[in-house]
Design an enzyme around this catalytic site. Structure first.
Site, mmCIF file in Angstrom:
data_model
loop_
_atom_site.group_PDB
_atom_site.id
_atom_site.type_symbol
_atom_site.label_atom_id
_atom_site.label_comp_id
_atom_site.label_asym_id
_atom_site.label_seq_id
_atom_site.Cartn_x
_atom_site.Cartn_y
_atom_site.Cartn_z
ATOM 1 N N CYS B 88 -79.401 -34.177 -49.128
ATOM 2 C CA CYS B 88 -80.258 -33.030 -49.480
ATOM 3 C C CYS B 88 -80.147 -31.906 -48.461
ATOM 4 O O CYS B 88 -80.684 -30.819 -48.677
ATOM 5 C CB CYS B 88 -81.693 -33.492 -49.651
ATOM 6 N N CYS B 212 -94.532 -35.193 -55.562
ATOM 7 C CA CYS B 212 -93.063 -35.131 -55.576
ATOM 8 C C CYS B 212 -92.577 -33.726 -55.905
ATOM 9 O O CYS B 212 -93.167 -33.039 -56.736
ATOM 10 C CB CYS B 212 -92.496 -36.060 -56.651
ATOM 11 N N HIS B 338 -86.197 -28.178 -55.893
ATOM 12 C CA HIS B 338 -85.274 -28.805 -54.928
ATOM 13 C C HIS B 338 -83.893 -29.015 -55.553
ATOM 14 O O HIS B 338 -83.520 -30.127 -55.901
ATOM 15 C CB HIS B 338 -85.895 -30.128 -54.465
#
Lengths: 391, 391
Positions: B88, B212, B338
């Site tokens: 990530c 999340c 994300h």
């Protein structure tokens, strides 16, 4: 500012190339890394950064973020560690970036390498991992069969003649690979003839099984040191005197023009300029022969032969060890195997050992070029190595 | 030699974060890249190298070797272009390497960025791509649920209390994301309360859906220039004054200790040392809040709060824009989305615009840190940005 540091290779390591069912990607890299540390006479703790190349981890092993796993399994504290992916050139891309860091003086000693598991991943997974690197939805034998067709048409060479000439690349690289104890085909196929190559099973017409490199598992690693540090570590460092890296110019975008390898031209020009030498100064080359046709395409773009003359030159023996410019004396990808992420630093492993005189077949060479191709002609790295550079 | 160049950001670009069914990974990067060029007032031809970050291309789109495809589709000649994968943190890893190249004087102007398609890849493919970055065979909600359990045990905070405190991270980041026109949750969920977060569906106990970050498609890009070049291009460059990168210390290897984020400690120490500043000199931070528990873990290892005090600090409002140290005023990963490969340079996008005073909520800030995490605590990049560094 513009005073950079010299950069030298002080040690290399490699697993056997072949099948390593029981090893992970991390194991294969770490085995090669420890082999390289021993060769260099340095400790794990001396390594300031790890630059790692791999193509297919997510497909073949379901893993990413491998640098963290590598550092963990070596038992080292968290440190600078980076993964590069440039298809089949992944560890050469890693080496170019690592080289720049040492040249700039950011690090004194770093490790570069890569690993891949294609053989033990099975044909389906291995092929899937490799095929991600082709822009179009086709396999690499299909890409290079197309390249052979382009070559035949562009340079007006009848396909039957081209097939026979290409067979000589296979014969040479299998012959040399058979002599290389770390090669996948060590001790076998040392004496192929044109009929053997042409009569093998067709993979993608006109390429037969013996025109193709095999699917391979393996790892390789190289230790780089800043020039002054290298001279304390060893009496015979091998200097990296020029590198070039270029991406773009894929076969999808450039069609037939791609076989004149535009990124390779750019990368080679950059590497030769930096080293201050020319193609004719090179004593031998390790180039990216993933298929027989790929080797002459490489030797042309680097500048050893005119465009359209590379395959004929190979058939005439000009790229044999006793010829004008020895190409792939290690056996290349065809003889040695092609564990993609490990291939680039594996080529450097062979070139380094040759330049150090550890192999008896090319004792007096002091200047080499390593050429690695990623994808359908899209990514190329060129690395120039010199063993007795006056400094 | 040890005289390096200053390095500044002179322009940034970003697609909307959300769903881009019709765009490829190359499209998303190239859209952001062109947006960044326009912001910087430079032409494609001025860019000397492209540093690109991506995690999941081989899984979600069946492609690798993306730099070559990016260069092709931009219509540029073959050039230096490199892909980095650090889970990530992929584009932050790319930025650290690009920064070093400009600092060394190898390049005057380079582009850095990334892209990812997780939302439009579908839950199964998206989850598969992300899960490759975890060392063990588990999903990331499971990894961070475990982190929350470790946090509760290690710092003796009852889980029920911790859940309520974590909810404040979600509330804050959704509130700020709702204000950000490029955020996935722009205009929605601006006023959540603790019950909303706790009553959402459980993803991995104790984490609910609102603990999340979402699955996201997107691209981002940043243009870096050598200091002297930057000063010709713009009156308000934002300098990168320190970077740190470290890998190792995953949760598999370090268990509970991983939540004190050993690579993050190493990376932050390196970045602060290079910049010559301390955590207390930072005006605001963009940190890796992939889950609510991840944000306080980051703020502790960077040095804003003592270990075990970060979650409480968030619940007390200390990380709000009007608090002691604003954290994720852009909405963070939870509010903004994300798109893994685009996340790091997306954080830099937000920090750059804030430092330039383009957002009214934090007008007088001049020093920021960008923190990006890859994998189960295994790879961390820290980047320090300063807008009015005296030079």
């Amino acid at each position: 500012m513009e005073e950079y540091n010299d950069v030298a290779i002080v040690g290399v390591g490699q697993t056997e190339f072949g099948e390593h069912e029981e090893k992970t990607l991390v194991d294969l890299y770490n085995d090669a890394f420890r082999d390289a540390l021993a060769d260099a006479g340095v400790e794990e703790e001396d390594i300031e950064a790890i630059h790692y190349g791999n193509l297919g981890a997510a497909v073949t092993e379901g893993v990413s973020n491998l640098p963290a796993h590598i550092v963990d399994e070596l038992g080292l504290d968290p440190m600078e560690a980076v993964r590069y992916e440039g298809a089949c050139a992944s560890s050469s891309v890693a080496l170019v970036q690592a080289y720049k860091d040492v040249k700039a003086g950011y690090n004194d000693i770093v490790a570069v390498g890569g690993s891949e598991k294609l053989k033990s991943a099975g044909t389906e997974k291995g092929t899937e991992a490799l095929a991600t690197a082709s822009r179009e939805d086709r396999t690499f034998p299909e890409v290079f069969a197309q390249a052979a067709e382009h070559y035949s048409e562009r340079y007006d060479i009848p396909m039957e003649e081209l097939e026979e000439q290409m067979a000589h690349v296979s014969m040479k690289n299998h012959e040399y690979g058979a002599e290389n104890p770390k090669a996948q085909f060590y001790g076998v196929m040392e004496d192929l003839d044109v009929e053997d190559v042409r009569d093998a099973d067709t993979v993608a017409d006109p390429l037969t099984l013996l025109d193709c490199c095999p699917m391979t598992d393996g790892g390789s690693a190289v230790i780089l040191a800043r020039g002054e540090v290298a001279e304390e570590l060893t009496e015979d460092p091998v200097y990296i005197t020029g590198t070039g890296l270029a991406a773009g110019g894929t076969m999808t975008e450039y069609g037939e023009d791609a076989i004149e390898a535009l990124p390779r031209q750019a990368a080679a020009r950059e590497a030769f300029e930096e080293a201050g030498i020319k193609a004719e100064d090179i004593d031998f080359a390790e180039v990216h022969d993933c298929f027989t046709i790929a080797e002459p395409i490489a030797t042309e773009a680097i500048g050893f032969f005119d465009y359209g003359k590379g395959v004929e030159a190979a058939a005439d023996g000009k790229t044999r060890i006793e010829g004008e410019i020895p190409v792939n004396p290690s056996g290349g990808l065809i003889g040695k195997g092609h564990p993609v992420g490990a291939t680039g630093t594996g080529q450097v492993y062979s070139a380094f050992k040759t330049l150090r005189g550890e192999y008896d077949y090319l004792e007096d060479s002091d200047t080499a070029i390593v050429d690695t191709l990623g994808g359908d002609f899209g990514t190329v790295a060129e690395i120039i190595l010199e063993s007795d550079r006056d400094r």
